[in-house]
Write an enzyme that holds these catalytic residues in place. Structure first.
Site, PDB file in Angstrom:
ATOM      1  N   HIS A  70       0.832  -1.191   0.000  1.00  0.00           N
ATOM      2  CA  HIS A  70       0.000   0.000   0.000  1.00  0.00           C
ATOM      3  C   HIS A  70       0.871   1.247   0.000  1.00  0.00           C
ATOM      4  O   HIS A  70       2.048   1.211   0.370  1.00  0.00           O
ATOM      5  CB  HIS A  70      -0.913  -0.004   1.222  1.00  0.00           C
ATOM      6  CG  HIS A  70      -2.035  -0.982   1.107  1.00  0.00           C
ATOM      7  ND1 HIS A  70      -2.997  -1.110   2.064  1.00  0.00           N
ATOM      8  CD2 HIS A  70      -2.344  -1.881   0.136  1.00  0.00           C
ATOM      9  CE1 HIS A  70      -3.865  -2.036   1.695  1.00  0.00           C
ATOM     10  NE2 HIS A  70      -3.484  -2.525   0.527  1.00  0.00           N
ATOM     11  N   GLU A  72       0.940   3.834   1.920  1.00  0.00           N
ATOM     12  CA  GLU A  72       1.477   4.200   3.232  1.00  0.00           C
ATOM     13  C   GLU A  72       2.723   3.374   3.546  1.00  0.00           C
ATOM     14  O   GLU A  72       3.720   3.901   4.051  1.00  0.00           O
ATOM     15  CB  GLU A  72       0.434   3.951   4.342  1.00  0.00           C
ATOM     16  CG  GLU A  72      -0.851   4.735   4.173  1.00  0.00           C
ATOM     17  CD  GLU A  72      -1.929   3.992   3.409  1.00  0.00           C
ATOM     18  OE1 GLU A  72      -3.108   4.257   3.661  1.00  0.00           O
ATOM     19  OE2 GLU A  72      -1.601   3.149   2.537  1.00  0.00           O
ATOM     20  N   CYS A  99      -6.044   1.106   5.753  1.00  0.00           N
ATOM     21  CA  CYS A  99      -6.520  -0.197   6.210  1.00  0.00           C
ATOM     22  C   CYS A  99      -5.909  -0.455   7.586  1.00  0.00           C
ATOM     23  O   CYS A  99      -5.056   0.301   8.054  1.00  0.00           O
ATOM     24  CB  CYS A  99      -6.107  -1.292   5.222  1.00  0.00           C
ATOM     25  SG  CYS A  99      -4.325  -1.635   5.218  1.00  0.00           S
ATOM     26  N   CYS A 102      -1.959  -0.791   7.552  1.00  0.00           N
ATOM     27  CA  CYS A 102      -1.287   0.507   7.429  1.00  0.00           C
ATOM     28  C   CYS A 102      -1.498   1.351   8.680  1.00  0.00           C
ATOM     29  O   CYS A 102      -0.586   2.055   9.117  1.00  0.00           O
ATOM     30  CB  CYS A 102      -1.777   1.239   6.188  1.00  0.00           C
ATOM     31  SG  CYS A 102      -1.220   0.449   4.660  1.00  0.00           S
TER      32      CYS A 102
END
Length: 162
Positions: A70, A72, A99, A102
Site C-alpha cells: 500500500h 502508506e 486499512c 497501514c
C-alpha cells in the site's frame, strides 16, 4: 493532498489505482509512496493480479494475497531507505483512509496526523485502533474533476475496494 493524488497516478494496480501517500514534516516532503510491488518485482499490470486470478473479492481482506504494497507502506519504507529520515510527528496525506495493517504501521511510526481524501476499507478495526492511539485523522476533499485530471478516467470494473 494534490501530491498524494499525483503519487497515486504512478500506481500500476489493475484493480484500484488510488493509493498515494505523502509524508510531510515542518512543511517539507519527507517521502512519497504509491500502490505497487516491491522494487525489482514485476508490476501487477504485467504479471497479473493474484487477487483477480484467485477470484478474491475486494474489501480490504486477504492483504497477503497481493503483489503490491500500500502507498502508506511504501512511503514509510522510502523514508527509511533514502536517507533514514525520521517520520516521527509527521503528517501523512493519503488518498484513502488507511486499512488496519497501514494504520498499525502509522501508529508505530509515530505519525501525528492522517489526512485522507476518501473513505477506504470497511475496516472498523482500523478506525478503532486509530482512536485508541489518539492519532488525529481528518478528511479532506478535492473536486472529482481535479482528481480525474490527475489520475485519468478509471473504468468502474477497475475501481474495486482493495
Amino acid at each position: 493532498m494534490r501530491m498524494a493524488f499525483l503519487a497515486a497516478s504512478r500506481s500500476n494496480c489493475v484493480r484500484r489505482k488510488v493509493g498515494g501517500a505523502v509524508i510531510v514534516k515542518d512543511r517539507n516532503v519527507l517521502a512519497t509512496g504509491y500502490n505497487g510491488p516491491p522494487s525489482g518485482s514485476a508490476h501487477c499490470d504485467v504479471a497479473g493480479c493474484v487477487r483477480n486470478i484467485m477470484d478474491i473479492k475486494s474489501g480490504g481482506e486477504r492483504h497477503e494475497l497481493c503483489r503490491g504494497l500500500h502507498a502508506e507502506q511504501n512511503a514509510i519504507i522510502q523514508a527509511a531507505v533514502h536517507g533514514g529520515v525520521s517520520i516521527k510527528d509527521a503528517v501523512i496525506y493519503v488518498t484513502t483512509h488507511p486499512c488496519v495493517v497501514c494504520a498499525k504501521m502509522l501508529i508505530n511510526a509515530h505519525i501525528r496526523e492522517i489526512v485522507y481524501a476518501e473513505g477506504g476499507y470497511p475496516d472498523d478495526l482500523s478506525e478503532l485502533m486509530l482512536i485508541e492511539s489518539d492519532m488525529s485523522t481528518r478528511q479532506f476533499s478535492l473536486p472529482k474533476s481535479e482528481v480525474r485530471a490527475m489520475l485519468g478516467e478509471i473504468p468502474p470494473e477497475l475501481s474495486g475496494e482493495d
